[in-house]
Structures are given as C-alpha cells and as structure tokens.
Enzyme design. Structure first.
Site, mmCIF file in Angstrom:
data_model
loop_
_atom_site.group_PDB
_atom_site.id
_atom_site.type_symbol
_atom_site.label_atom_id
_atom_site.label_comp_id
_atom_site.label_asym_id
_atom_site.label_seq_id
_atom_site.Cartn_x
_atom_site.Cartn_y
_atom_site.Cartn_z
ATOM 1 C CG HIS A 5 -20.393 -50.040 -3.789
ATOM 2 N ND1 HIS A 5 -19.507 -49.752 -4.804
ATOM 3 C CD2 HIS A 5 -19.775 -49.644 -2.660
ATOM 4 C CE1 HIS A 5 -18.415 -49.199 -4.305
ATOM 5 N NE2 HIS A 5 -18.561 -49.122 -2.989
ATOM 6 C CD GLU A 56 -16.843 -51.941 -0.885
ATOM 7 O OE1 GLU A 56 -15.710 -51.935 -0.390
ATOM 8 O OE2 GLU A 56 -17.320 -50.942 -1.476
ATOM 9 C CG ASN A 60 -11.421 -53.262 7.869
ATOM 10 O OD1 ASN A 60 -10.732 -52.990 6.903
ATOM 11 N ND2 ASN A 60 -12.555 -52.628 8.141
ATOM 12 C CG HIS A 74 -33.791 -49.040 6.719
ATOM 13 N ND1 HIS A 74 -34.351 -47.974 7.382
ATOM 14 C CD2 HIS A 74 -34.373 -49.068 5.498
ATOM 15 C CE1 HIS A 74 -35.240 -47.382 6.593
ATOM 16 N NE2 HIS A 74 -35.262 -48.024 5.445
ATOM 17 C CD GLU A 122 -38.470 -49.940 5.008
ATOM 18 O OE1 GLU A 122 -39.591 -49.545 5.371
ATOM 19 O OE2 GLU A 122 -37.586 -49.187 4.548
#
Length: 131
Positions: A5, A56, A60, A74, A122
């Site tokens: 991820h 992911e 916070n 990107h 993108e």
C-alpha cells in the site's frame, strides 16, 4: 516481495474517504480506530488487499492539514479513457488540475486530479507504453 500500500496522511478522514470512493471509484476495504495512538486507518482500493496494492489513509486525531513537501510526486491510476476519467472527476465534484492531453515530453495521454488534501493523482490510459 510485493508492494502492499501507499500511505497518505489526511486532515479529514470522512471527506477523503468520500473523495476516493465517490470520485475515484475505490472501495473502502477496512477502517479501524487506534485510541491509544490517537489515529484512524482506512484502506481503500480497486480490489482486495490480497491481490492488489491499496491506499492507506491515516488520520491523526486533531491534525487538520500537512505540508506535502517537495519530495512527494503523485499516485498514478490506469484508466480506460483519460478524457472520460477526468470528466467523471469533475462531474462528481472533484478537482482536475491538469486537463487530459499529451504529456509534455511525449505522446502518452495523461490528466491530473487533486484530492481534498492536495495530493495529486495522475490518470494514464490503459494503452500507454510501459518502460
């Protein structure tokens, strides 16, 4: 080895989940709060985590924004038609920061969207040349 991820820190988890599901067409795969650490994780993607690389999102608690810095580039997403993908983003309330068209130094058709935290995405056509 396998790429699992990419993690992005977000300032408003609900707004980001809405963007990635409704505008980008991803599915919310799982979400969990970690009260001791004061953060929440949400995993999104176009398929299950066992077979696909996913995104992911980390929230916070109490942090509303981040400085993206100069090093981040990107996320790239392959689409069937870059022009249609960019139009769909706009129709669903998303922001296109570079309209669909040939890249600066070549012929590959690309477009760029921006998520609620300013991360760039993108779009590259499925027929792009690899390598």
């Amino acid at each position: 080895m396998r790429l699992l991820h990419t993690m992005l820190r977000v300032g408003n988890l609900e707004k980001s989940i809405e963007f990635y599901t409704k505008v980008m067409g991803m599915q919310l795969l799982r979400q969990k709060e970690y009260p001791q650490g004061e953060f929440t994780l949400a995993f999104l993607g176009y398929g299950n985590e066992e077979e696909n690389t996913v995104l992911e999102l980390t929230y916070n608690w109490g942090v509303q924004s981040y400085d993206l810095g100069e090093g981040y580039g990107h996320i790239a997403v392959e689409v069937d038609d870059v022009y249609k993908a960019a139009d769909a983003v706009k129709e669903n309330g998303g922001k296109i920061i570079r309209e669909a068209g040939p890249m600066n130094a070549g012929t590959t058709i690309i477009a760029f969207a921006e998520d609620p935290d300013g991360y760039q995405i993108e779009f590259i056509g499925a027929d792009h040349q690899r390598g």
